[in-house]
Structures are given as C-alpha cells and as structure tokens.
Design an enzyme around this catalytic site. Structure first.
Site, short mmCIF file in Angstrom:
data_model
loop_
_atom_site.label_atom_id
_atom_site.label_comp_id
_atom_site.label_asym_id
_atom_site.label_seq_id
_atom_site.Cartn_x
_atom_site.Cartn_y
_atom_site.Cartn_z
N ASP A 307 -1.64 35.84 25.99
CA ASP A 307 -1.80 37.39 26.26
C ASP A 307 -0.68 37.81 27.23
OD1 ASP A 307 -3.20 39.73 25.86
OD2 ASP A 307 -4.49 39.49 27.74
N GLY A 326 -2.60 43.86 32.75
CA GLY A 326 -1.67 42.76 32.13
C GLY A 326 -1.05 41.90 33.12
#
Length: 417
Positions: A307, A326
């Site tokens: 990710d 993030g």
C-alpha cells in the site's frame, strides 16, 4: 548481459532446487543453467557473490502509488520503479492515484510507455468510473485493451450498488477484474481512525469496523447475483476476513488484500497524534491483526500489499485531523513480513498473485525467463531514513527493527542491486 549468481540459496517450493545452494547462470535474460558449481563463461559475465545470498521468483505487489502524472513532487514513475527494484519487486500494480486519473485508453498507454525500459514491470489499473467520480462507468474495455489489468476508483467505495452490478456484468465480457473499496461512507462519516477505546481517549472521530464489513457484505450479495471477478483491496478487520472466507467457501470469485502496516500496527500508536500513522483503512486492534495474519496463512487473504503511497511533507506535517492518509511501504515490507511468518510463507506471500490479474506466472528453472529477487533473510537492523529510496519519506516504519532485506532484482535483462 550475462550474470552468474554464486552460491545462492533457492527459496521456491515448486522447484527441485528448493532450499538448496546453487550457482545460477543467466544468459540473455534467461536461466541457462543451475548447478552446484558454474564457472563464468567469459570475462564480460557479471558475477554476483554476496554474503548469505538467497534467491526467489521475483516479488509482486498488488498496490502501489507513485504520483505521476500530476503529483510528481510525491514520486515519479522512474524513481518509483527504481525504488521497487531496490526493494525486491519485479512487478507492481499501479493504483490510479494521479491527476488526472487514468480513465481512458490513452491514459493507460501513457503509463505503460513511461515505464518502458525499467527492470521492474508496471501494471496499471484504470478507474472504474469516469474521473473516479462514482457516477458513470469509465472506458473499461478500451482500457483493458490498452493494458489496464483491473478497474478501481482508488480508496473510493462504489456507493451505488447498481453501478457495481452493471460493472461486474459488463466486465465478464472481457474477463475484467473489478475493485470495490470496503467502506460505507455514511457510517464512516467524518471518521479518521478506528472507532474504539483509543479514538474516545484521544477525542478523534472514529470509523467503526462494521463500516467496512457492511460494504463487503453488500458487495458479496451483488457478486452472488452477477457473477464476475471482484477484488476487495485493503481489508482491515476480523469480520472482513470471516465474510470473505465464507464467500470463498460458497465458490464466489472474490479476492482481497491487506496492507503490511495493518498487520504490524494497532491504533495504540496514535497516542502521540503522529500523522505518519494516518492511513485508510485505519489501523485497528490486536484482535484484527491476529485474524488478518491467520487469513494470510490459510489463504483467505490473497495478497499482502505494501500500500505504498508517497506523500509530500506539506500534506503530512500538519495537524492530525488535516493530514493526508498514506505511508510508504516498499522498502520496509520484506523486513516486516519476515518477522510474522516463516521464510517460506513470506516468500509465498510476496510472489503469489500474478494469475489473478491475467499475468504469466514465473518460475525458477532452467530455460525460464530470469525474473528473480535477491535477498538476505537474516540480517537485522533498525529502519532509518537512509534506507528509503522513495522521494517522499512518510514511513510509519521508521525506527522499527526489521529482519531481512532485499538485495535487488534481476529482470528484463537488467540487474538492479
């Protein structure tokens, strides 16, 4: 380029050389010979002899972001692919997290062309809907023909179940893989972390686990009706694992992934309001981690993705509520996973999955294309900024002790060490 690997321990459960030390000769991008001792055939052969050298089939990541086009300050395609190569990945699936988003065949062609000539292969996803706005389907068939391997409105749930129904039905005509991000926005509201004891203590708005699970349940009902291929990226709860396990027992064509950081960290790390731990889906509880790890081991969870999402410092070095979601994860993935699983399981986790995307599987045998990852599984170290090759440095793994590191890759006739 001819390459000779010396005394490399092979980790490949499907190979006759599994767990054996062998020399490997690569000529013109193919594995020509595997034997106990091989001499370099000529002076131009590049000899790679590294301490504790291990080798496996090239690693595969089902979800990374780079930024280009539009967010080059986060990461360019060129440096992103170099980072992936140094991190051991020969193939990465690129999320449509760009500006503009790739919602047409020309956008996919741009991404494919920008990645040519690199050791790591880039496999782009196109958006599911036009401009990723969730209203009308994008040019799925045209994007598939241009090289898109799936369709995903990045971290955006398909709010209209009828749209998901139509997408799954339509994509069956060309064996398309449809993504649906597991989040019910109405339940999540303005939540930014896991809803529970920690969010209450810190005064942060929470996203309950069932905001993920109710969306998955809905999507599975739609899949049961339509058929087709559904991928649920980045699950994070024990309930999600249970739902997907039950669907697979019923024969549904569904796959899912979990992010490395959702296997490593719980929401307790948020107590210092450090924005490097802000991700979506959020970090959950220890019980969720146990269920996710079990799901990886028994095959319910198909992929462990890094990710990897580089973010520039201006979006992270702000108040927690206002910071972007993030974390980067390519450089730290192997050293983290190698702590949870035995080595053979770790290598299975990082090599499995190409077939789901219609990509050819790789093998480590004589005559095969040389698609290899070199690594040392035993070295232990503290992960520091000097280990980061990404342009952005927003890693929640900084300061963590890791076990094992990638040494590089051999792919597309190139060696990146």
């Amino acid at each position: 380029m001819n390459i000779l690997l010396k005394s490399a321990k092979i980790i490949d459960a499907s190979s006759e050389f599994h767990l054996k030390k062998r020399d490997i000769l690569i000529v013109n991008g193919k594995i020509e010979k595997i034997a106990g001792k091989i001499d370099a055939p000529n002076k131009t052969t590049k000899v790679i002899a590294l301490k504790n050298l291990h080798v496996s089939v090239g690693w595969f990541d089902s979800g990374v972001c780079f930024g280009e086009p539009g967010y080059e300050e986060r990461e360019t395609i060129a440096n992103g692919l170099l980072t992936a190569a140094k991190s051991g990945y020969t193939d990465v699936v690129l999320n449509p997290d760009t500006n503009p988003v790739p919602d047409s065949s020309s956008d996919i062609v741009f991404l494919k062309n920008a990645s040519r000539g690199h050791a790591t292969n880039l496999h782009p996803l196109g958006t599911l809907t036009a401009k990723a706005e969730g209203s009308d389907l994008a040019e799925l068939f045209d994007m598939k023909n241009a090289g898109a391997i799936g369709f995903y409105d990045f971290k955006g749930p398909v709010e209209n179940p009828n749209l998901l129904k139509i997408a799954l039905q339509y994509a069956q005509n060309f064996d398309g893989l449809v993504y649906s991000f597991p989040l019910d926005k109405n339940i999540a509201g303005k939540g930014i972390v896991n809803e529970g004891h920690v969010s209450t203590k810190l005064g942060l708005k929470g996203i309950p686990a069932f905001a993920e699970e109710i969306q998955i349940a809905r999507d599975l009902f739609v899949l049961e009706y339509t058929g087709g291929k559904l991928h649920i990226p980045n699950i994070s709860t024990a309930g999600s694992v249970k739902l997907i396990a039950e669907a697979k027992k019923k024969g549904f064509d569904v796959s899912c992934s979990v992010a490395v950081h959702n296997l490593r960290f719980t929401d307790t790390v948020l107590e210092e309001y450090d924005s490097k731990y802000k991700v979506i889906p959020p970090l959950r509880t220890n019980n969720d981690i146990k269920a996710l790890i079990k799901g990886v081991k028994d095959g319910t969870v198909d992929f462990v993705t890094t990710d990897h999402r580089p973010m520039n410092i201006e979006t992270k070095a702000v108040e927690f509520d206002n910071s972007a979601n993030g974390t980067i994860g390519l450089e730290s993935a192997f050293g983290t996973l190698n702590q949870f699983f035995d080595l053979e399981t770790t290598i299975r986790v990082v090599t499995y999955g190409r077939e789901r995307y219609g990509l050819p599987s790789e093998s480590l045998e004589e005559g095969s294309r040389a698609c290899l990852t070199l690594f040392d599984p035993t070295t232990e170290y503290v992960f520091e900024e000097s280990h980061i090759a990404s342009a952005s440095k927003n890693s929640m793994f900084l300061g963590n002790r890791l076990k094992g590191r990638a040494l590089g890759i051999i792919n597309n006739g190139q060696a990146v060490l």
